[in-house]
Scaffold this active site. Sequence first.
Site, PDB file in Angstrom:
ATOM      1  N   SER A 198     -11.816  -1.261  -0.650  1.00 38.84           N
ATOM      2  CA  SER A 198     -10.561  -1.364   0.106  1.00 38.84           C
ATOM      3  C   SER A 198     -10.822  -2.006   1.457  1.00 38.84           C
ATOM      4  O   SER A 198     -10.100  -2.907   1.890  1.00 38.84           O
ATOM      5  CB  SER A 198      -9.963   0.025   0.339  1.00 38.84           C
TER       6      SER A 198
ATOM      7  N   HIS B  67      -3.979   5.638   3.582  1.00 37.58           N
ATOM      8  CA  HIS B  67      -4.727   4.470   3.116  1.00 37.58           C
ATOM      9  C   HIS B  67      -4.172   3.190   3.727  1.00 37.58           C
ATOM     10  O   HIS B  67      -4.918   2.363   4.275  1.00 37.58           O
ATOM     11  CB  HIS B  67      -4.672   4.412   1.589  1.00 37.58           C
TER      12      HIS B  67
ATOM     13  N   ASP C  89       0.847  -1.198   0.000  1.00 38.95           N
ATOM     14  CA  ASP C  89       0.000   0.000   0.000  1.00 38.95           C
ATOM     15  C   ASP C  89       0.878   1.241   0.000  1.00 38.95           C
ATOM     16  O   ASP C  89       2.075   1.155  -0.285  1.00 38.95           O
ATOM     17  CB  ASP C  89      -0.957  -0.026   1.204  1.00 38.95           C
TER      18      ASP C  89
END
Length: 407
Positions: free
Chosen positions: A372, A216, A176
Site C-alpha cells: 500500500s 487506510h 480507498d
Amino acid sequence: MFIIHPVVLVALLFLLSAPASLYAQGYSVAFKNFAEEVVFEQALNGFYQLQGATLKVQLAPRLIVKVARQTTNAELMTWAPDATQITDLFLMQQYRYVLLHFTENAQALQALDKLQQQPLITLVQPDLQQQRMKAASLLGDVTEQDLSLPFYLRLAQNKGLWPGRGGAGVTVAVIDDGFALQHPEFSQLHTRFYYDFSSKKIVNAGVSIDGVVGQHGTMIAGILFGAHNRKLPEGLVPNADFVGISQADTWTSHTLQSFYLAYLAKADVINCSWHTQWLLEPVQDVVDELSRYGRGGKGAAVIFAAGNEGQHIEARMHEASISSAIVVGANNTEGMPLKFSNFGGFVDFWAFGGPVISAAHNQDYSYFSGTSLAAAITTGYVALLLERDPSLSSAQLQSQLKQLTVE
C-alpha cells in the site's frame, strides 16, 4: 478550495438516487467472466461460494450489463422488463456499463439468464461484493517523531523530482476506505471533490463522516498530501488537486462508478492501494479504458498495490494482474523485494515498503508499511513526473518511472 466539475455532479446524482442493496438467497448463480462460465452456490449467512474454490461473495438484485454505447435505455427495458431503474456506471468510447435494478432477487436472476442469451449484450454479471485486501501493515502509533527524511523522499530528492512544485497542476484520485481530512496535515489540501459511497454524500473538505474511520485512506493521503510543516509525513505532492473517493465496500457497481468519477474529474493518476480476491472482467475493462483514453488520450496512470500475501501473481488473479495498470511491489532501501510482497511478471515497479510515519485518524500519526505504501509512493512519483512534463505518454511515463530505482 472545493470545486466539483458539472459533469461529475451529474454522475453523482445517479449515485445518490440508487436504492439500498438486497441480498440474494436460495439460488445458484452462473455467469461468464472472461468468457469462462463460473458458478456460485448458496452458502451460509446469505453468502455465495465460487464452485471449486473458497471465494465467498454477497449478491444483490442488480445486474452489471455491458452494451454498445448507442444502446438506449428503452432497448434495455425491452430486454429486461422487470427492471425498476437503469443507472449508468461507466461510459466508454465504444460501450457503456449500466446497472439494472430489480425489486426481487428472483427477478434479477431470471433476467440474468435471459440477458445472457441476448446477442446485443456483450456481458452481464450480477452485482457482487467480495473481500478487499488492503495492502498495508499497521505498525502502531508514533510516540516520537523522527525528523530525518525517509528513504523514499531522499530518493526523489536525489533524482531532482522532490519537492519541486509539489505536484501543482496534476490531479490525483485516491480510491480507498475514507479520508480524515480534518487532520492538520491536510489543512491546505486542494480538494476537487470527495464522494463517500457509504453515506451517498459529497463530503465537504475537513468534515468527518459518521461511521467512516478511513484509517487506510488517511495514511495513503498523508504520504501524498501531507503538509510541508517540518513534521512527517512531508507529502510528495501537497499541491496536487485531490479527488477523494471513499469506497469501503467492493460492490462491482461502486468500483466501476469510482473509476468513472475519477475519469470525469480528469484524474491524471489514480491510486488503488488494495486488491480484491478475484478479478472481474468489468473492472479490468474500465481500467484498460482509463489507461488508454484517460488524461486527454495520453492514458491515465492507474496504480495498484501488488499485495502482501508473498504470492506469485497469476493471470486474472486479482487487480494486480491487470496488464494496463502500474502494479507496485515493496522493496527495502537496498532495492531487494520484501518477503511479504507479491511478485512476478505483472509487477511493473518496486518502491520502498516502509515502515514510515503517516497521518492517521483522530488527528494522530501512525507507522505503516507494505505494498500500500509502495503504491502510494509510486503514485507520488508519477504525479511529480507529470508535473515536470505533462506531455508524457503512458510508455514514456513508465520508462521514466523505472529510472527511479535504488542506486
